[in-house]
Design an enzyme around this catalytic site. Structure first.
Site, PDB file in Angstrom:
ATOM      1  CE1 TYR A   1      -3.216   2.909   0.490  1.00 43.70           C
ATOM      2  CE2 TYR A   1      -2.966   2.729   2.862  1.00 43.70           C
ATOM      3  CZ  TYR A   1      -3.508   3.358   1.763  1.00 43.70           C
ATOM      4  OH  TYR A   1      -4.338   4.440   1.933  1.00 43.70           O
ATOM      5  CB  CYS A   2       0.984   4.285   0.243  1.00 41.10           C
ATOM      6  SG  CYS A   2       1.636   5.965   0.233  1.00 41.10           S
ATOM      7  CG  LEU A   3       6.030   5.974  -0.208  1.00 43.86           C
ATOM      8  CD1 LEU A   3       6.672   6.899   0.810  1.00 43.86           C
ATOM      9  CD2 LEU A   3       6.834   5.946  -1.488  1.00 43.86           C
TER      10      LEU A   3
END
Length: 582
Positions: free
Chosen positions: A313-315
């Site tokens: 998720y995300c970075l």
């Protein structure tokens, strides 16, 4: 010959670093040099563009005519003793309350909106201006205009004035109390009002599980099975290290982790440590080795002989993409699929967040982090707030301090306030390698000292972007299509960076688009993709669960929690200790 000692840093460099660190603190980590360069670039090129200036003058006269015509219609209605039915030349959601149609507030808000439109035109399409500078000037102009919007002032906001008259000023008294409470909490470094109702392990992050691994960077949580049989391939979730992991395990009704467990999956999730000054030298290599790789080793030891559905998720998704490319390069085939949620792999067009990332800005942050050892969460949160200043700042200030309406707390708000710090080395590396240099998409990003290529990934990919994402714009996320020839199932869902992912079944007004490009399939531009892929109503979670089932084996008996004989003892109950660190 004796080994040469490394040359000590020059005194002038130490002096400059101290000055730049102080400058960073004084300027709230916003580089004045970048701002000055952007304004100078724009202003000098505008001065040398008589055609553009003539066009802006023409627009100003046109707007003056529109405003005069609108004013005449309004005055005519007043003379006839009727409410004006004149249609305002410019419409905006901030001024849709009917009270804004009354004199003189209609003139105020129309003047403001026309001025806003004029500045939008003035700060774009100026010959010769660097695109980054153009975007920075436009962003700064928008921030200043938002600050002085008539909707933000007591004397020029008819909604607030009416409420004050109706309540005899009680709303302002409540607002003053809210303001004093917020200031007190800020000084005492306490969470916002209502956040105490959502405590990790008590109200949120309550899906049952055990901590089965702890090192200096992560705790690994294995969740207790909720079904008699489970799909044999486990899921390993890699959240972003700039946030607490429980965005994916909020309240029981909207927990993605709980949903997966109830769908018959064995779920593991990384919980990152909240770093402090002692962790200043943790870099991307440590986040790869002590983070993802340590967790993957534990998962494959606890569930032996099974491949893993890796989910980032995300970075955390960006880190996972780097790890997957390194595994493909090195012949490590322990992954069954790659699942990326709002995760960028190409940072050439990262959206408005790029306004805060250039050489001057990064150098200023590096000087500050060299002094503190980390980047504090408030700085990152402030940048995100500026990207959506009306929704996250001004509307809240007006609602709470002028209208006296405090929004009821919710789990997502409490999680957003429970932020984390970032080690100096890691933060500087990912800003430079990913954002500034775009090393990952260009095949230069190192893992174990050797560059990785996303083109090596042959795993099936499930990739999610969100329509209103200001952190990882979906068109940037979509670029994975031309970085890797593998099979990619792309989902575009309603909502923003967080709310689009926390999208449980049953939530109203949710929709998504889904399309699978086969391995080696032709490229479809994002605009064409969005225009041609059918829209489906509801949450995308069931579609993902179905996608995983198609790539999983027949259900079997759940594995044990931990593997003591392999060094993975149960160390305590979920959510563990790291998530509680402040």
């Amino acid at each position: 010959m004796p080994e040469e000692k490394p040359e000590a840093a020059a005194p002038w460099k130490a002096l400059d670093a101290s000055v730049h660190a102080a400058l960073s603190h004084a300027c709230l980590s916003i580089s004045p040099h970048s701002a000055l360069l952007a304004w100078a670039d724009w202003a000098t090129h505008l001065a040398a563009s008589p055609g553009k200036r003539l066009e802006l003058a023409r627009l100003a006269f046109e707007q003056a005519g529109q405003l005069q015509a609108y004013l005449c219609e309004c005055v005519a209605g007043l003379h006839e003793g009727e409410e004006s039915t004149a249609s305002p030349p410019v419409d905006d959601r901030r001024f849709r309350d009917p009270t804004w149609d009354h004199w003189p507030f209609n003139l105020l808000h129309q003047s403001f909106l026309m001025q806003q439109r004029w500045w939008e035109e003035a700060t774009r399409d100026v010959w010769g201006v660097d695109p980054h500078h153009e975007h920075a000037v436009a962003f700064a102009a928008r921030q200043w205009l938002d600050m002085f919007s008539p909707g933000n002032l007591l004397s020029t906001n008819p909604v607030v004035l009416k409420r004050s008259l109706d309540e005899g000023g009680a709303n302002l008294a409540r607002g003053l109390g809210y303001l004093l409470d917020d200031l007190t909490r800020q000084v005492a470094r306490l969470p916002p009002a209502g956040a105490e109702q959502f405590v990790a392990g008590r109200d949120v992050a309550v899906t049952p599980g055990k901590v089965v691994l702890r090192n200096r960077l992560i705790e690994l949580i294995q969740y207790t099975p909720a079904t008699d049989e489970v799909h044999p391939e486990p899921i390993l979730v890699v959240p972003a290290w700039i946030m607490k992991y429980y965005i994916l395990d909020l309240s029981p009704h909207n927990s993605l982790v709980r949903y997966l467990v109830e769908q018959g999956y064995t779920v593991f999730c990384i919980s990152w440590k909240n770093p402090d000054a002692d962790d200043r030298d943790l870099g991307m290599d440590e986040y790869l080795d002590l983070g993802f790789r340590a967790a993957l080793d534990a998962v494959t030891a606890i569930v032996p002989g099974r491949k893993v559905h890796a989910t980032g998720y995300c970075l955390g998704g960006t880190l996972l993409a780097i790890a997957a490319a390194a595994m493909a390069r090195d012949g490590d085939d322990r992954l069954a699929s790659l699942n990326l949620f709002t995760a960028q792999t190409d940072f050439s067009e990262p959206g408005e967040l790029a306004l805060f990332i250039d050489e001057s800005e990064v150098a200023l942050l590096e000087a500050q982090m060299a002094d503190t050892g980390y980047l504090c969460a408030e700085q990152m949160g402030g940048a995100f707030m500026m990207l959506r200043s009306y929704d996250l700042l001004w509307s809240r200030l007006v609602g709470e301090y002028l209208l006296g309406e405090r929004r009821p707390p919710n789990d997502l708000m409490a999680w957003n306030a429970d932020a984390t710090r970032m080690p100096a080395k890691m933060h500087a590396q990912y800003l430079r390698r990913l954002f500034l240099d775009d090393d990952l998409s260009e095949g230069r990003h190192p893992a174990d000292g050797r560059p990785v290529s996303l083109g090596d990934i042959k795993l099936p990919v499930f990739c999610v972007g969100t329509v209103a994402d200001h952190v990882a714009p979906w068109r940037s996320v979509y670029k994975l299509h031309y970085l890797s020839p593998t099979e990619i199932t792309f989902v575009l869902t309603s909502g923003g960076h967080n709310a689009g992912i926390v999208s449980e079944p049953g939530r109203p007004r949710r929709q998504y688009q889904l399309h699978t490009r086969p391995a080696g399939g032709g490229y479809i531009a994002p605009e064409e993709w969005q225009a041609t892929v059918p829209v489906q109503q509801g949450s995308w979670w069931p579609a993902w669960a179905a996608w995983l089932r198609q790539r999983s084996g027949a259900p079997a008996k759940p594995p044990r929690l931990g593997a003591p004989t392999k060094g993975y003892k149960v160390l305590g109950d979920a959510p563990g200790e790291y998530v509680k660190e402040k």
